[in-house]
Design a protein around this motif. Structure first.
Motif, PDB file in Angstrom:
ATOM      1  N   ILE A  63       4.744 -35.117 -63.437  1.00  0.00           N
ATOM      2  CA  ILE A  63       4.168 -34.056 -62.570  1.00  0.00           C
ATOM      3  C   ILE A  63       5.312 -33.984 -61.570  1.00  0.00           C
ATOM      4  O   ILE A  63       5.585 -34.986 -60.558  1.00  0.00           O
ATOM      5  CB  ILE A  63       3.065 -34.363 -62.020  1.00  0.00           C
ATOM      6  N   THR A  64       5.746 -32.797 -60.945  1.00  0.00           N
ATOM      7  CA  THR A  64       6.874 -32.392 -59.902  1.00  0.00           C
ATOM      8  C   THR A  64       6.442 -31.376 -59.098  1.00  0.00           C
ATOM      9  O   THR A  64       5.529 -30.629 -59.481  1.00  0.00           O
ATOM     10  CB  THR A  64       8.172 -32.514 -60.517  1.00  0.00           C
ATOM     11  N   TYR A  65       7.031 -31.195 -58.083  1.00  0.00           N
ATOM     12  CA  TYR A  65       7.168 -30.289 -57.271  1.00  0.00           C
ATOM     13  C   TYR A  65       7.851 -29.011 -58.159  1.00  0.00           C
ATOM     14  O   TYR A  65       8.612 -29.056 -59.029  1.00  0.00           O
ATOM     15  CB  TYR A  65       7.923 -30.225 -55.839  1.00  0.00           C
ATOM     16  N   PRO A  66       7.584 -27.585 -57.873  1.00  0.00           N
ATOM     17  CA  PRO A  66       8.297 -26.365 -58.453  1.00  0.00           C
ATOM     18  C   PRO A  66       9.701 -26.298 -58.062  1.00  0.00           C
ATOM     19  O   PRO A  66       9.980 -25.441 -57.490  1.00  0.00           O
ATOM     20  CB  PRO A  66       7.340 -25.526 -58.046  1.00  0.00           C
ATOM     21  N   ILE A  67      10.639 -27.048 -58.474  1.00  0.00           N
ATOM     22  CA  ILE A  67      11.910 -27.170 -58.220  1.00  0.00           C
ATOM     23  C   ILE A  67      12.813 -27.360 -59.432  1.00  0.00           C
ATOM     24  O   ILE A  67      12.451 -27.886 -60.264  1.00  0.00           O
ATOM     25  CB  ILE A  67      12.304 -28.346 -57.052  1.00  0.00           C
ATOM     26  N   GLU A  68      13.829 -26.676 -59.180  1.00  0.00           N
ATOM     27  CA  GLU A  68      14.774 -26.735 -60.525  1.00  0.00           C
ATOM     28  C   GLU A  68      15.075 -28.322 -61.121  1.00  0.00           C
ATOM     29  O   GLU A  68      15.295 -29.166 -59.983  1.00  0.00           O
ATOM     30  CB  GLU A  68      16.135 -26.078 -60.085  1.00  0.00           C
ATOM     31  N   ILE A  69      15.260 -28.350 -62.276  1.00  0.00           N
ATOM     32  CA  ILE A  69      15.357 -29.870 -62.632  1.00  0.00           C
ATOM     33  C   ILE A  69      16.496 -30.468 -61.830  1.00  0.00           C
ATOM     34  O   ILE A  69      16.756 -31.587 -61.693  1.00  0.00           O
ATOM     35  CB  ILE A  69      15.496 -29.852 -64.124  1.00  0.00           C
ATOM     36  N   GLU A  70      17.834 -29.535 -61.945  1.00  0.00           N
ATOM     37  CA  GLU A  70      19.030 -30.210 -61.209  1.00  0.00           C
ATOM     38  C   GLU A  70      18.825 -30.908 -59.932  1.00  0.00           C
ATOM     39  O   GLU A  70      19.643 -31.608 -59.389  1.00  0.00           O
ATOM     40  CB  GLU A  70      19.921 -29.212 -61.233  1.00  0.00           C
ATOM     41  N   ARG A  71      17.880 -30.132 -59.213  1.00  0.00           N
ATOM     42  CA  ARG A  71      17.616 -30.634 -57.674  1.00  0.00           C
ATOM     43  C   ARG A  71      16.668 -31.642 -57.588  1.00  0.00           C
ATOM     44  O   ARG A  71      16.200 -32.347 -56.726  1.00  0.00           O
ATOM     45  CB  ARG A  71      17.126 -29.245 -56.879  1.00  0.00           C
ATOM     46  N   LEU A  72      15.724 -32.087 -58.734  1.00  0.00           N
ATOM     47  CA  LEU A  72      15.132 -33.291 -58.628  1.00  0.00           C
ATOM     48  C   LEU A  72      15.646 -34.629 -59.003  1.00  0.00           C
ATOM     49  O   LEU A  72      16.003 -34.666 -60.208  1.00  0.00           O
ATOM     50  CB  LEU A  72      13.906 -32.848 -59.740  1.00  0.00           C
ATOM     51  N   PRO A 112      10.906 -36.606 -70.036  1.00  0.00           N
ATOM     52  CA  PRO A 112       9.544 -36.965 -70.268  1.00  0.00           C
ATOM     53  C   PRO A 112       8.924 -36.180 -71.342  1.00  0.00           C
ATOM     54  O   PRO A 112       9.366 -35.403 -71.821  1.00  0.00           O
ATOM     55  CB  PRO A 112       8.959 -36.576 -68.894  1.00  0.00           C
ATOM     56  N   TYR A 113       7.525 -36.589 -71.946  1.00  0.00           N
ATOM     57  CA  TYR A 113       7.220 -36.323 -72.959  1.00  0.00           C
ATOM     58  C   TYR A 113       6.512 -34.787 -72.513  1.00  0.00           C
ATOM     59  O   TYR A 113       6.711 -33.554 -73.266  1.00  0.00           O
ATOM     60  CB  TYR A 113       5.717 -37.013 -73.269  1.00  0.00           C
ATOM     61  N   LYS A 114       6.358 -34.708 -71.252  1.00  0.00           N
ATOM     62  CA  LYS A 114       5.838 -33.222 -70.693  1.00  0.00           C
ATOM     63  C   LYS A 114       6.188 -33.221 -69.201  1.00  0.00           C
ATOM     64  O   LYS A 114       6.197 -34.332 -68.535  1.00  0.00           O
ATOM     65  CB  LYS A 114       4.383 -33.211 -71.066  1.00  0.00           C
ATOM     66  N   HIS A 115       6.726 -32.004 -68.953  1.00  0.00           N
ATOM     67  CA  HIS A 115       6.952 -31.967 -67.401  1.00  0.00           C
ATOM     68  C   HIS A 115       6.074 -30.695 -66.973  1.00  0.00           C
ATOM     69  O   HIS A 115       6.042 -29.566 -67.544  1.00  0.00           O
ATOM     70  CB  HIS A 115       8.487 -31.526 -67.213  1.00  0.00           C
ATOM     71  N   LYS A 116       5.438 -31.095 -65.700  1.00  0.00           N
ATOM     72  CA  LYS A 116       4.264 -30.205 -65.470  1.00  0.00           C
ATOM     73  C   LYS A 116       4.678 -30.042 -64.028  1.00  0.00           C
ATOM     74  O   LYS A 116       4.755 -31.024 -63.038  1.00  0.00           O
ATOM     75  CB  LYS A 116       2.885 -30.637 -65.582  1.00  0.00           C
ATOM     76  N   THR A 117       4.645 -28.739 -63.418  1.00  0.00           N
ATOM     77  CA  THR A 117       4.860 -28.659 -62.012  1.00  0.00           C
ATOM     78  C   THR A 117       3.679 -28.019 -61.256  1.00  0.00           C
ATOM     79  O   THR A 117       2.873 -27.388 -61.881  1.00  0.00           O
ATOM     80  CB  THR A 117       5.951 -27.583 -61.743  1.00  0.00           C
ATOM     81  N   ILE A 118       3.449 -28.413 -59.975  1.00  0.00           N
ATOM     82  CA  ILE A 118       2.345 -27.983 -59.346  1.00  0.00           C
ATOM     83  C   ILE A 118       2.822 -27.209 -58.138  1.00  0.00           C
ATOM     84  O   ILE A 118       3.652 -27.602 -57.377  1.00  0.00           O
ATOM     85  CB  ILE A 118       1.398 -29.152 -58.615  1.00  0.00           C
TER      86      ILE A 118
END
Length: 296
Positions: A193-202, A216-222
């Motif tokens: 679970i991550t912030y809604p940011i481009e993957i390259e910036r996480l 990850p098995y699944k990537h979910k943004t909030i």
């Protein structure tokens, strides 16, 4: 053309009654005042005042200009004082750009004392930028950029504010909770679970998973007003895991059944910076913000 000097002369003549007294108050010679008004009368083809002995009486045209002077001159004087205050770093607006989503809680601890200290400075916080945070700083859309990823360019300076470690936060009963650290492969069967940011910036992707060619098995943004709280509530409910600064996780460990785990043997260590335009870095209220940020 009507100039500020003309308005000041007419205002002082109205207040003082004579050209001599008006000249003294304006620190000009009587002849200079008289010449300036005669030239204006010639340009406008009207009489500004008439003489009654030593006393000057404003004509209808003069009264109209006096009304203008009484409106305009105070505004000009106020603006000049304001410009001096801004130049001296005493008044203005500090527009803060945020490229660090978890830093909002930290920013509150800075803004509260800052607003109390600088009552004449407004604070505005921006998160979305048309050309990124650095572009917003260059384009004068913001005055300070809070970022973990400085881009050192001519004309910009970045002040380091504090260090932190990025950690994986999991439910206290999660299977990974017993490990001293996790590997990229450990996250291949979890929901991240991550912030809604481009993957390259996480950082969890760019500094941990992508170099290991893992995902990850699944990537979910909030994305909500209280994004961090919702993310941690979901982790606490065993709906997934997240990567957050250790200092932020510590604030929630007493209230939620969560645990922080190091990412890799050495961990992922970062710094938060405040980016500024170099030419404005010595403005007093800007320097004060940076100083308070470092204390917080």
């Amino acid at each position: 053309m009507i100039e500020r000097t003309h308005l000041a002369i007419i205002q002082q003549v109205s207040l003082r009654g004579t050209l001599t007294e008006a000249a003294i108050s304006l620190h000009l010679t009587q002849s200079a005042l008289s010449h300036a008004i005669k030239k204006l009368e010639s340009q406008l083809n009207v009489k500004i005042w008439s003489k009654e002995g030593r006393v000057l009486r404003l004509t209808q045209a003069g009264e109209s200009m006096l009304s203008l002077a009484n409106r305009i001159l105070p505004q000009l004087e106020h603006t000049e004082v304001l410009m001096k205050q801004i130049a001296a770093g005493q008044k203005g607006t500090l527009r803060i750009g945020m490229e660090c989503h978890p830093c909002y809680q930290w920013l509150l601890t800075v803004v509260a004392p800052y607003l109390e200290l600088w009552s004449d400075v407004d604070v505005d916080v921006k998160q979305k930028f048309q050309f990124g945070g650095i572009g917003a700083l260059f384009n004068h859309d913001i005055d300070a950029l809070v970022t973990p990823d400085p881009l050192f360019k001519r004309g910009l300076i970045f002040e380091p504010v504090f260090d932190y470690e990025l950690v994986l936060v999991v439910n206290a009963d999660h299977q990974l909770a017993q490990q001293d650290y996790v590997t990229p492969e450990d996250l291949s069967n979890v929901t991240l679970i991550t912030y809604p940011i481009e993957i390259e910036r996480l950082d969890i992707f760019s500094k941990f998973m992508l170099p290991a060619q893992s995902s990850p098995y699944k990537h979910k943004t909030i994305e909500t007003i209280e994004t961090t709280d919702i993310m941690l509530q979901m982790v606490a409910s065993n709906r997934g895991v997240s990567a957050l600064p250790a200092w932020l996780v510590e604030q929630y460990t007493n209230a939620l059944p969560i645990k922080a785990i190091r990412l890799g043997k050495k961990g992922i260590h970062k710094q938060i910076f405040i980016g500024l335009r170099e030419q404005e870095s010595e403005i007093e209220y800007v320097k004060s913000f940076v100083a308070l940020a470092k204390q917080a």
